[in-house]
Design an enzyme around this catalytic site. Structure first.
Site, PDB file in Angstrom:
ATOM      1  N   LEU A 136      56.921  42.979  41.803  1.00  0.00           N
ATOM      2  CA  LEU A 136      55.897  42.322  42.629  1.00  0.00           C
ATOM      3  C   LEU A 136      55.209  41.174  41.915  1.00  0.00           C
ATOM      4  CD1 LEU A 136      54.107  45.460  44.167  1.00  0.00           C
ATOM      5  CD2 LEU A 136      55.752  43.956  45.296  1.00  0.00           C
ATOM      6  N   GLU A 149      54.525  39.236  37.698  1.00  0.00           N
ATOM      7  CA  GLU A 149      54.670  39.253  36.249  1.00  0.00           C
ATOM      8  C   GLU A 149      53.612  38.359  35.625  1.00  0.00           C
ATOM      9  OE1 GLU A 149      58.652  38.682  34.919  1.00  0.00           O
ATOM     10  OE2 GLU A 149      58.112  39.142  32.854  1.00  0.00           O
ATOM     11  N   GLY A 187      51.997  41.977  31.412  1.00  0.00           N
ATOM     12  CA  GLY A 187      52.644  43.103  32.069  1.00  0.00           C
ATOM     13  C   GLY A 187      53.469  42.691  33.271  1.00  0.00           C
ATOM     14  N   VAL A 188      54.287  43.645  33.716  1.00  0.00           N
ATOM     15  CA  VAL A 188      55.117  43.432  34.886  1.00  0.00           C
ATOM     16  C   VAL A 188      54.738  44.490  35.924  1.00  0.00           C
ATOM     17  CG1 VAL A 188      57.476  43.165  35.733  1.00  0.00           C
ATOM     18  CG2 VAL A 188      56.969  42.702  33.337  1.00  0.00           C
ATOM     19  N   ASP A 226      38.556  37.436  36.976  1.00  0.00           N
ATOM     20  CA  ASP A 226      39.782  36.800  37.471  1.00  0.00           C
ATOM     21  C   ASP A 226      39.845  36.933  38.992  1.00  0.00           C
ATOM     22  OD1 ASP A 226      42.141  35.367  37.201  1.00  0.00           O
ATOM     23  OD2 ASP A 226      43.362  37.100  36.633  1.00  0.00           O
TER      24      ASP A 226
HETATM   25  P1  ADP Z   1      49.284  40.528  37.355  1.00  0.00           P
HETATM   26  O1  ADP Z   1      48.508  39.450  38.080  1.00  0.00           O
HETATM   27  O2  ADP Z   1      48.790  40.786  35.981  1.00  0.00           O
HETATM   28  O3  ADP Z   1      50.754  40.305  37.426  1.00  0.00           O
HETATM   29  P2  ADP Z   1      48.310  42.347  39.423  1.00  0.00           P
HETATM   30  O4  ADP Z   1      47.587  43.621  39.137  1.00  0.00           O
HETATM   31  O5  ADP Z   1      47.510  41.237  39.997  1.00  0.00           O
HETATM   32  O6  ADP Z   1      49.063  41.923  38.095  1.00  0.00           O
HETATM   33  O7  ADP Z   1      49.500  42.681  40.409  1.00  0.00           O
HETATM   34  C1  ADP Z   1      50.501  41.727  40.721  1.00  0.00           C
HETATM   35  C2  ADP Z   1      50.826  41.753  42.194  1.00  0.00           C
HETATM   36  O8  ADP Z   1      51.278  43.039  42.599  1.00  0.00           O
HETATM   37  C3  ADP Z   1      49.637  41.464  43.088  1.00  0.00           C
HETATM   38  O9  ADP Z   1      49.424  40.099  43.287  1.00  0.00           O
HETATM   39  C4  ADP Z   1      50.020  42.172  44.374  1.00  0.00           C
HETATM   40  O10 ADP Z   1      50.893  41.362  45.142  1.00  0.00           O
HETATM   41  C5  ADP Z   1      50.795  43.367  43.872  1.00  0.00           C
HETATM   42  N1  ADP Z   1      49.928  44.568  43.771  1.00  0.00           N
HETATM   43  C6  ADP Z   1      49.173  44.941  42.715  1.00  0.00           C
HETATM   44  N2  ADP Z   1      48.515  46.097  42.969  1.00  0.00           N
HETATM   45  C7  ADP Z   1      48.862  46.473  44.210  1.00  0.00           C
HETATM   46  C8  ADP Z   1      48.528  47.597  45.059  1.00  0.00           C
HETATM   47  N3  ADP Z   1      47.704  48.575  44.660  1.00  0.00           N
HETATM   48  N4  ADP Z   1      49.107  47.655  46.277  1.00  0.00           N
HETATM   49  C9  ADP Z   1      49.965  46.701  46.695  1.00  0.00           C
HETATM   50  N5  ADP Z   1      50.314  45.623  45.959  1.00  0.00           N
HETATM   51  C10 ADP Z   1      49.776  45.499  44.724  1.00  0.00           C
HETATM   52 MG    MG Z   2      46.891  39.334  39.340  1.00  0.00          MG
END
Ligand code: ADP
Ligand code: MG
Length: 351
Positions: free
Chosen positions: A28, A30, A34-35, A166
């Site tokens: 979803l 990266e 983290g991924v 953020d």
């Molecule tokens: P990062 O921005 O560090 O990659 P995030 O925690 O923002 O990590 O998550 C990345 C993406 O994953 C989000 O933009 C969203 O699209 C999806 N996502 C994260 N948490 C959830 C959740 N609880 N339910 C559905 N989608 C999620």
């Molecule tokens: Mg994010």
């Protein structure tokens, strides 16, 4: 004692997970630390259903801490956190694995990109598209509802002592279960009440949404004090530095992007930031500089914010200000007359 009982009861009843319980699905996102994957549970029949897994680096420890805190203190503000653990068998070295309930497919960023915005959100909140007149008033009500939910979530975090740092549409998710917006991604968050305020050097605050002050606490503030000292001191520091207003600025930019379709793209937002900086972060001056030769679309945004005697514009200008201490708080914003009129009916009922 209460904390002890709570921890004990949780240990018995709260489901825990291991690497082998999880089946990884689509990636979803990266980030630098983290991924994120959509995932499901291998065999354990569970009420938790579809989940999201973040495999984070060593900095994931802070994110686990923040999510545990939110879970106990203001669960409705953020995506439902299920569990976090240290996974040391990975080839890349130790990782923190964090699991949330899968809240839904769309972030506010996804929804904002649609030509239908804000009507696409109305449909999600109300379930089916209502056959009601569409027009600026109605758009304003939907945007108002989104802003109220975002500020409600932020107020929860800030009252707990957490600054997110953020806040951006990509980190606001629409929860299909509760039909409300929730905040995600506590990877850059700071918990000022216990002194956990750790941002590694290589982490850059997102320049598109960051307030002009680069550091959340003034440089005179002693850094990362030990926990007991910080607990005693930080409410004072909080009052002095108002670190929560960093998130308010970012939320103000989200409000701006909702009102002005022409400011929704990255490049347009970056250009807006440059213009605002040239106006010394004075939104009123910015308006004066662009309004005379504004496009129809831009003019429409001003018109929307000018509804009801300009109460929306007033709120926006209280959020996007150069000086943190001149910005309204999340609680203050929720009490702002902009929210006096009801938004979408279902929502005022649910909240
Ligand atoms: P990062 O921005 O560090 O990659 P995030 O925690 O923002 O990590 O998550 C990345 C993406 O994953 C989000 O933009 C969203 O699209 C999806 N996502 C994260 N948490 C959830 C959740 N609880 N339910 C559905 N989608 C999620
Ligand atoms: Mg994010």
């Amino acid at each position: 004692f209460d904390m002890f009982v709570l921890a004990f009861v949780e240990k018995i009843f709260r489901p825990t997970y291991r690497k082998d319980d999880l089946v990884l699905g689509k990636k979803l996102g990266e980030g630098s630390f983290g991924v994120v994957y959509r995932a499901s549970l291998a065999k354990k029949p569970s009420k938790d259903g579809e989940i999201v897994l973040k495999r984070a680096t060593e900095y994931g420890a802070v994110e686990v801490w923040m999510n545990e805190r939110v879970r106990r203190a203001c669960a409705n503000s953020c995506a439902d956190f299920l569990y976090g653990f240290l996974e040391s068998s990975s080839k890349k070295g130790a990782e923190y694995w964090l699991i949330w309930r899968f809240e839904g497919v769309a972030t506010l960023a996804d929804l904002l990109q649609s030509k239908e915005f804000p009507y696409n959100v109305e449909a999600m909140i109300l379930g089916e598209v209502q056959d009601l007149p569409k027009g600026m008033e109605r758009e304003n009500r939907i945007i108002q509802t989104i802003m109220r939910q975002l500020l409600f979530a932020l107020d929860g975090l800030h009252s707990t002592g957490i600054v997110h740092r953020d806040i951006k549409p990509q980190n606001v998710i629409f929860s299909e279960g509760s039909r409300t917006f929730k905040i995600i991604d506590l990877g850059a968050a700071a918990d000022l009440r216990v002194g956990i305020n750790y941002i590694p050097k290589e982490f850059l605050l997102d320049p598109r949404y960051a307030a002009p002050e680069q550091y959340i606490m003034s440089t005179q503030t002693p850094s990362a004090p030990s926990a007991p000292v910080a607990t005693a001191l930080s409410p004072v520091l909080w009052q002095l530095n108002l670190p929560d207003r960093f998130d308010i600025y970012s939320a103000g930019l989200i409000f701006l992007q909702m009102a002005f379709p022409s400011l929704r793209s990255d490049s347009a937002l970056i250009q807006f930031n440059r213009q605002l900086k040239r106006c010394n972060y004075d939104l009123v001056a910015w308006r004066k500089s662009v309004e005379p030769r504004a496009s129809l679309e831009l003019r429409r945004g001003f018109e929307l914010l000018d509804l009801d005697g300009g109460i929306g514009w007033e709120l926006l200008t209280s959020m996007v200000r150069y000086k943190a201490r001149q910005r309204i708080s999340a609680k203050g914003a929720l009490a702002h007359p902009y929210f006096d009129r009801e938004g979408l009916l279902v929502l005022s009922f649910m909240q």
